[in-house]
Design an enzyme around this catalytic site. Structure first.
Site, PDB file in Angstrom:
ATOM      1  N   GLY A 134     -11.583  -2.129   1.908  1.00 56.15           N
ATOM      2  CA  GLY A 134     -10.226  -3.151   2.635  1.00 56.15           C
ATOM      3  C   GLY A 134     -10.345  -3.245   3.464  1.00 56.15           C
ATOM      4  O   GLY A 134     -11.202  -2.658   4.291  1.00 56.15           O
ATOM      5  N   GLY A 136      -7.827  -3.237   7.370  1.00 58.96           N
ATOM      6  CA  GLY A 136      -6.437  -2.977   7.380  1.00 58.96           C
ATOM      7  C   GLY A 136      -6.237  -3.219   8.972  1.00 58.96           C
ATOM      8  O   GLY A 136      -6.967  -3.354   9.901  1.00 58.96           O
ATOM      9  N   GLY A 137      -4.941  -2.303   9.241  1.00 59.14           N
ATOM     10  CA  GLY A 137      -4.523  -2.667  11.031  1.00 59.14           C
ATOM     11  C   GLY A 137      -5.400  -1.413  11.593  1.00 59.14           C
ATOM     12  O   GLY A 137      -5.529  -1.540  12.914  1.00 59.14           O
ATOM     13  N   MET A 138      -6.481  -0.931  10.766  1.00 57.81           N
ATOM     14  CA  MET A 138      -6.747   0.119  11.702  1.00 57.81           C
ATOM     15  C   MET A 138      -8.446   0.456  11.344  1.00 57.81           C
ATOM     16  O   MET A 138      -9.216   0.766  12.025  1.00 57.81           O
ATOM     17  CB  MET A 138      -6.608   2.042  11.017  1.00 57.81           C
ATOM     18  CG  MET A 138      -5.276   2.243  12.071  1.00 57.81           C
ATOM     19  SD  MET A 138      -5.044   2.455  13.288  1.00 57.81           S
ATOM     20  CE  MET A 138      -6.121   4.144  14.320  1.00 57.81           C
ATOM     21  N   VAL A 141     -13.392  -0.590   5.783  1.00 59.68           N
ATOM     22  CA  VAL A 141     -13.172   0.568   4.798  1.00 59.68           C
ATOM     23  C   VAL A 141     -14.466  -0.321   3.831  1.00 59.68           C
ATOM     24  O   VAL A 141     -14.308  -0.341   3.157  1.00 59.68           O
ATOM     25  CB  VAL A 141     -12.132   0.741   3.796  1.00 59.68           C
ATOM     26  CG1 VAL A 141     -12.240   2.339   3.640  1.00 59.68           C
ATOM     27  CG2 VAL A 141     -10.922   1.995   5.131  1.00 59.68           C
ATOM     28  N   LYS A 156     -15.031   4.237   7.024  1.00 63.68           N
ATOM     29  CA  LYS A 156     -13.996   3.689   7.503  1.00 63.68           C
ATOM     30  C   LYS A 156     -14.225   2.972   9.138  1.00 63.68           C
ATOM     31  O   LYS A 156     -14.864   4.322  10.284  1.00 63.68           O
ATOM     32  CB  LYS A 156     -12.663   4.472   8.579  1.00 63.68           C
ATOM     33  CG  LYS A 156     -11.232   4.156   8.657  1.00 63.68           C
ATOM     34  CD  LYS A 156     -10.585   4.447   9.489  1.00 63.68           C
ATOM     35  CE  LYS A 156      -9.762   4.471   8.364  1.00 63.68           C
ATOM     36  NZ  LYS A 156      -8.055   6.098   8.594  1.00 63.68           N
ATOM     37  N   ASP A 252       3.687  11.334   8.623  1.00 60.93           N
ATOM     38  CA  ASP A 252       3.692   9.780   8.037  1.00 60.93           C
ATOM     39  C   ASP A 252       3.663   9.940   7.094  1.00 60.93           C
ATOM     40  O   ASP A 252       2.168   9.470   6.116  1.00 60.93           O
ATOM     41  CB  ASP A 252       2.926   8.917   8.531  1.00 60.93           C
ATOM     42  CG  ASP A 252       2.834   7.238   8.125  1.00 60.93           C
ATOM     43  OD1 ASP A 252       4.514   7.215   7.891  1.00 60.93           O
ATOM     44  OD2 ASP A 252       1.914   6.539   7.991  1.00 60.93           O
TER      45      ASP A 252
END
Length: 831
Positions: A134, A136-138, A141, A156, A252
């Site tokens: 996937g 994402g914002g960071m 992966v 990652k 979080d």
């Protein structure tokens, strides 16, 4: 609203539709997404749907509404993954609702671009990239394979937005330092950090399963049974206790950051936002940035106060509420700023008021965990865990010393003043938003009081019927794990299809999975837990003969349904049959007889030149006795047959190889009753000396796993190996097999079809037929009677399914397959 930015990368058509959608919404027309999809070309449909879905969710939130996934799942059932992702959270600050916990990007993420996207087959040190899990914002992966120790990992990669930011890089390395220092079964492990071409990569444990958010959205009730939720919370407390002991604060905790693995263990992930009390200089965030997710953040995080371990406990309490109810505590408060205000000032809602069957003790624990002030909460994760354990032990009664009454809120200056301060501080602090959030205005632009919408209790509806829960104790770890995991995959595929059609007489089907690692003692303990604690209706798909030797007597003694185990053992097939034991598959005697027939009658081998390689336990004994019975036709006594073997759960085949090699040219074939790893090693070593030796293996070996093992060792030694099957080939074009593939692709598109999951699917289909016949209020004996009444059931797989009072085995059919040089199984006619 009309000046809303639309990404320049979108097609003209998509951009125009989005702009028209916004204009209609601003005119108060409430446009329907479905109307916009009518004239869209098929290849563009998903892109348009993603953009319009994100727009509508955002517009509804800005309008003070609280949209939920179920608002869309019923209207667009084929878009389930997209809808789940759109409501999920990935961003390291306030989420825009466009990310998934597994990293998949839904729509565009402003400013994100991978520094270099790797492709499958590329190498990163000792790791070979196998795919993308996937984005994402960071960052990205990847799925990868460690070529040295041969394990699957997740890697990652930091995206360019973070790569160009000292803070972004610091967070990635911080995640490695903090989570890497934790070695705990309830925390996702960090294995390695790699620097390559100015990029950093974090190598992590690859976790199979689903996060709690996905579990909630996909569950029939949209929430969890309180005992299940409590057990998950206990695992999370274990994880946090270990982290807090090292001075690490997660910051979080939320359902998206908690995975439930295939072995039903909860694992906390994403310590990228963790703060180390031991290393303040590496833990600080950018000035004015609030990290976390509003629905689950503690009041002190919103206020910008210093946080300690009790902040995580608050978030875990909010997560507990979400699991029990199906939405966060203040989901109905309105937009993000109102949610923030509610966490600091609104009374803590009671789960029991939303879901009456939730015990009052759960609310007592939530009230304590979510106290507004840290000193009023549990003192530690260990204390939190002890309260949860007491709750389970006393069947939902509040632990001693806990009260249902909400803790006092912080004294405030006044509604209007505090609201204004809260809104202004939040808006200033939230540098991570892609667009500024306008505070609500009144009377020409003055800041209005951020009143919290009252908790709305839904109007009474018809109480849904309790689900029919089945269990399985199976091998989800160890050398036979692929067998258990694929049986469960097939069963759940069938159950999902039934549930989508409304269940059995209105009752959904559920499956509880417990891991026994192919160990009899653990299997028996699991049986007790399934029936005595989890209260399952029956078990289905248990794996193994050694485990069945102890679990079947328990089931018979307590008159529990024991359905379709993955075993061909004779102890499951007594004559006359045990009333509560039913099988789908052919027996090991059927499979070994088919192999003897093939070698002798089709290949014209001398039956005296056939040996047996078998595991030295009840599984191997059963297979050997099957060969011996088949050999009687050729006047060969049992003691004349050469048998070699190995110990269960080991890979030591030295003695077995020596036993075969010592017979030299006196042998032409070996019939095998093993698991896949020792089988591959045995064949490789024997074929090095006798390349023309033929091998036939019973289905329990796990065909796909065997092929993969040979691929790693060199396919030449596996070519021509025969494996008998108790189901047709999974790529068959028969009606039943095509249905299986279609449903597997629908419910588990990331999974490949295979023999074992097909067997799990067929077994579940047989059970479903019995449940239908048993009526709306089934009992164990009623289901047994219904199963015994199944005659001439055609599932489209070839053989006709037959049960009866004296026949508890649905099929005796054995199919043949042969491994090819390219690692595939071709159909082999055994006749």
């Amino acid at each position: 609203m009309g000046n809303r930015n639309t990404s320049s990368s979108k097609s003209v058509v998509v951009r125009a539709l989005c702009e028209r959608f916004i204009q209609e919404w601003e005119r108060g027309e409430k446009p329907d997404i479905a109307d916009y999809l009518v004239d869209v070309e098929e290849q563009s449909r998903r892109a348009v749907f993603i953009e319009l879905l994100n727009l509508e969710i955002e517009l509804r939130r800005e309008n003070g509404e609280s949209p939920l996934p179920n608002d869309y799942l019923q209207r667009y059932p084929s878009d389930q993954p997209t809808i789940i992702a759109a409501f999920d959270v990935m961003s390291p600050t306030l989420a825009d609702g466009r990310g998934r916990a597994d990293g998949t990007v839904i729509g565009s993420v402003e400013g994100y671009q991978a520094t270099r996207e790797m492709r499958a087959g590329e190498k990163l040190g000792k790791y070979e990239i196998t795919g993308i899990l996937g984005k994402g914002g960071m960052g990205v992966v990847y799925a990868a394979r460690d070529s040295v120790i041969r394990r699957d990992v997740a890697i990652k990669q930091l995206g360019s937005r973070q790569a160009n930011s000292d803070t972004g890089m610091m967070r990635l390395l911080q995640e490695a330092r903090t989570a890497g220092s934790l070695q705990h079964s309830n925390i996702v492990s960090i294995y390695d950090v790699i620097e390559d071409a100015d990029n950093y990569y974090l190598v992590m444990e690859k976790v199979t399963g689903e996060n709690l958010w996905e579990s909630l959205v996909l569950s029939p009730e949209g929430r969890m049974e309180w005992r299940t939720a409590t057990r998950i919370l206990i695992d999370c407390c274990e994880a946090l206790a270990a982290a807090h002991a090292l001075g690490l604060i997660h910051r979080d905790i939320k359902p998206q950051n908690i995975m439930v693995t295939s072995s039903q263990r909860a694992k906390v992930l994403d310590f990228g936002l963790a703060k180390s009390d031991l290393a303040e200089n590496t833990a600080k965030t950018e000035v004015g940035t609030i990290l976390g997710t509003p629905d689950f953040m503690s009041p002190e995080q919103f206020r910008g106060d210093a946080v300690d371990a009790r902040s995580d406990l608050y978030s875990l309490g909010a997560t507990y509420f979400a699991l029990l109810v199906g939405e966060p505590p203040f989901a109905k408060a309105g937009n993000h700023l109102k949610v923030m205000y509610a966490h600091g000032h609104a009374p803590i809602p009671r789960a029991q008021e939303r879901v009456p069957e939730v015990p009052a003790g759960c609310d007592a624990i939530i009230t304590r965990a979510m106290a507004k002030e840290p000193e009023q909460r549990f003192a530690s994760a260990t204390e939190f865990k002890q309260a949860l354990e007491q709750l389970l032990a006393h069947d939902g009664q509040a632990p001693v010393g806990l009260s249902h009454k909400p803790a006092r809120s912080r004294v405030v200056l006044g509604t209007v003043g505090v609201a204004a301060v809260c809104l202004v501080l939040a808006a200033l602090a939230w540098g991570g938003w892609s667009k500024p959030i306008k505070p609500p205005t009144k009377n020409g632009g003055e800041v209005a009081a951020a009143s919290v919408a009252p908790v709305v209790i839904p109007a009474p509806v018809e109480t849904p019927k309790d689900p029919l829960t089945f269990g399985t104790t199976t091998a989800f770890s160890g050398s036979s794990r692929d067998l258990g995991q694929n049986m469960v995959l097939g069963i759940r595929t069938s159950f999902a299809a039934v549930n989508e059609q409304g269940g059995i007489h209105g009752r959904k089907l559920e499956l509880v999975v417990l891991d026994d690692a192919y160990d009899p003692d653990r299997a028996l303990a699991n049986m007790r837990e399934l029936f005595e604690v989890r209260k399952v209706f029956g078990v289905i798909g248990n794996v193994g003969t050694p485990t069945a030797r102890v679990t079947v007597p328990y089931a018979i003694e307590h008159q529990h349904l024991f359905f379709a185990p993955y075993s061909g053992a004779g102890l499951l097939r007594r004559d006359p049959p045990d009333r509560y034991v039913f099988n789908y598959r052919a027996s090991y005697a059927d499979e070994t007889a088919a192999m003897v027939h093939y070698f002798v009658e089709v290949q014209h081998l001398d039956p005296r030149k056939i040996a047996v390689f078998a595991q030295t336990d009840s599984y191997g004994d059963d297979g050997f006795h099957g060969v011996a019975r088949a050999m009687r036709k050729y006047k060969i006594r049992e003691e004349e047959i050469l048998r070699v073997g190995y110990q269960r759960n080991t890979l030591n085949v030295d003695e077995a190889v020596t036993g075969i090699l010592n017979r030299g040219d006196q042998l032409d074939a070996v019939i095998m009753v093993p698991t896949y790893k020792p089988a591959a090693r045995f064949i490789q070593r024997v074929r090095n000396q006798h390349p023309k030796m033929q091998f036939g293996i019973v289905s329990f070996v796990g065909s796909v796993s065997l092929a993969q093992e040979f691929e790693e060792m060199g396919m030449a030694n596996g070519e021509g190996v025969i494996v008998t099957q108790t189901v047709p080939h999974y790529m068959s074009n028969s009606t039943g097999v095509m249905r299986y593939r279609k449903l597997l692709n629908k419910y588990s598109p990331e999974q490949q079809p295979g023999f074992i999951s097909l067997e799990g699917f067929i077994a579940a289909e047989c059970l479903v037929e019995g449940l239908k016949k048993a009526g709306p209020n089934p009992t164990t004996d009623g289901v047994v009677d219904a199963l015994e009444s199944i005659h001439n059931l055609d599932l489209g797989i070839g053989p006709i399914i037959q049960f009866g009072p004296s026949r508890h085995q649905a099929s005796n059919k054995v199919w043949g397959t042969r491994l090819t040089m390219d690692g595939q199984f071709e159909i082999l006619d055994l006749e």
